[in-house]
Design a protein around this motif. Sequence first.
Motif, PDB file in Angstrom:
ATOM      1  N   LEU A   1       4.605  -0.231 -10.902  1.00 24.29           N
ATOM      2  CA  LEU A   1       3.445   0.491 -11.410  1.00 24.29           C
ATOM      3  C   LEU A   1       3.630   1.993 -11.292  1.00 24.29           C
ATOM      4  O   LEU A   1       4.154   2.485 -10.293  1.00 24.29           O
ATOM      5  CB  LEU A   1       2.182   0.085 -10.643  1.00 24.29           C
ATOM      6  CG  LEU A   1       1.755  -1.371 -10.757  1.00 24.29           C
ATOM      7  CD1 LEU A   1       0.548  -1.624  -9.861  1.00 24.29           C
ATOM      8  CD2 LEU A   1       1.439  -1.733 -12.205  1.00 24.29           C
TER       9      LEU A   1
ATOM     10  N   VAL B   1      -0.074   2.995  -4.855  1.00 25.50           N
ATOM     11  CA  VAL B   1       0.866   3.105  -5.974  1.00 25.50           C
ATOM     12  C   VAL B   1       1.710   4.349  -5.752  1.00 25.50           C
ATOM     13  O   VAL B   1       1.193   5.473  -5.721  1.00 25.50           O
ATOM     14  CB  VAL B   1       0.124   3.168  -7.324  1.00 25.50           C
ATOM     15  CG1 VAL B   1       1.110   3.377  -8.474  1.00 25.50           C
ATOM     16  CG2 VAL B   1      -0.662   1.869  -7.537  1.00 25.50           C
TER      17      VAL B   1
ATOM     18  N   ARG C   1      -2.726  -2.574  -9.645  1.00 22.24           N
ATOM     19  CA  ARG C   1      -2.129  -3.199  -8.452  1.00 22.24           C
ATOM     20  C   ARG C   1      -2.871  -4.462  -8.057  1.00 22.24           C
ATOM     21  O   ARG C   1      -2.269  -5.451  -7.660  1.00 22.24           O
ATOM     22  CB  ARG C   1      -2.141  -2.182  -7.307  1.00 22.24           C
ATOM     23  CG  ARG C   1      -1.342  -2.620  -6.082  1.00 22.24           C
ATOM     24  CD  ARG C   1      -1.116  -1.438  -5.162  1.00 22.24           C
ATOM     25  NE  ARG C   1      -0.259  -1.821  -4.043  1.00 22.24           N
ATOM     26  CZ  ARG C   1      -0.688  -2.042  -2.812  1.00 22.24           C
ATOM     27  NH1 ARG C   1      -1.979  -1.915  -2.526  1.00 22.24           N
ATOM     28  NH2 ARG C   1       0.147  -2.376  -1.856  1.00 22.24           N
TER      29      ARG C   1
ATOM     30  N   SER D   1       1.423  -5.950  -7.680  1.00 21.75           N
ATOM     31  CA  SER D   1       2.739  -5.327  -7.621  1.00 21.75           C
ATOM     32  C   SER D   1       2.645  -3.996  -6.901  1.00 21.75           C
ATOM     33  O   SER D   1       1.611  -3.335  -6.913  1.00 21.75           O
ATOM     34  CB  SER D   1       3.260  -5.104  -9.050  1.00 21.75           C
ATOM     35  OG  SER D   1       4.503  -4.463  -9.043  1.00 21.75           O
TER      36      SER D   1
END
Length: 240
Positions: A4, A30, A234, A239
């Motif tokens: 991401l 992130v 996310r 991820s």
Amino acid sequence: MTLLYGHRGARGEAPENTLASFQRCLAQGVTRCELDLHLSRDGQLMVIHDPTLRRTTGRRGKVSHYDAAELQHMDARHGGPSWPQPCPIPTLAELFEQCAFEHWQLEVKSASRTGSARLVRAIAALCQQYGLVEHVTLTSSSLTVLKAARELAPELQRGLVAERAWLEPVRVAQRMGCSLLALNWQLCSPQRLQRAQRAGLHVSAWTVNQPLLMQRLAALGVDSLISDFPGLARQVIGSP
């Protein structure tokens, strides 16, 4: 696993391309971001999408008509999500110092041959100064910019930003020696994705803000998503 990237930080939740936006992205776990760069009049790399100031600051004029110190006193909250404190236009050096991203997509818009060379040299020098050469991909839709990067800063990874299919993006990315292909998500057909990945390209889809679309592209196998809402992304695809 689909990675991401926060688009201009967390553009959907904080004023884009500001320190607040990038800190918001990091706070949501992130650790990759995409941002845009223009040079100030005195040659500093400023983090702002448009070549002009009106959309994000409400001020008149071009970024290139002001010194960095002047730009850093302009409030870039105009037209974005509401935010309680002023959000100055940051320099790239400020972000390198204050934001611990694992990877940065640094996008340069179209520029003249001379302008491209100035931008590329400035980016390369700053990445060397902060030891981030291995953590940066210089991206652009401009072949002039990518040629300058290939010639003047071969140590930096390059990425083609592709919005339309009329110019075959995989072939162009290969020809320019790119390692990354940033595709408008609408161009992410299974065939094009497979062709790009077979060519060794990391495919980064932008700008992906809807949960169902996030799931669909992740299932398709894109290498990364760029989103205005990195925290939501996310949560949706689980991820990093």
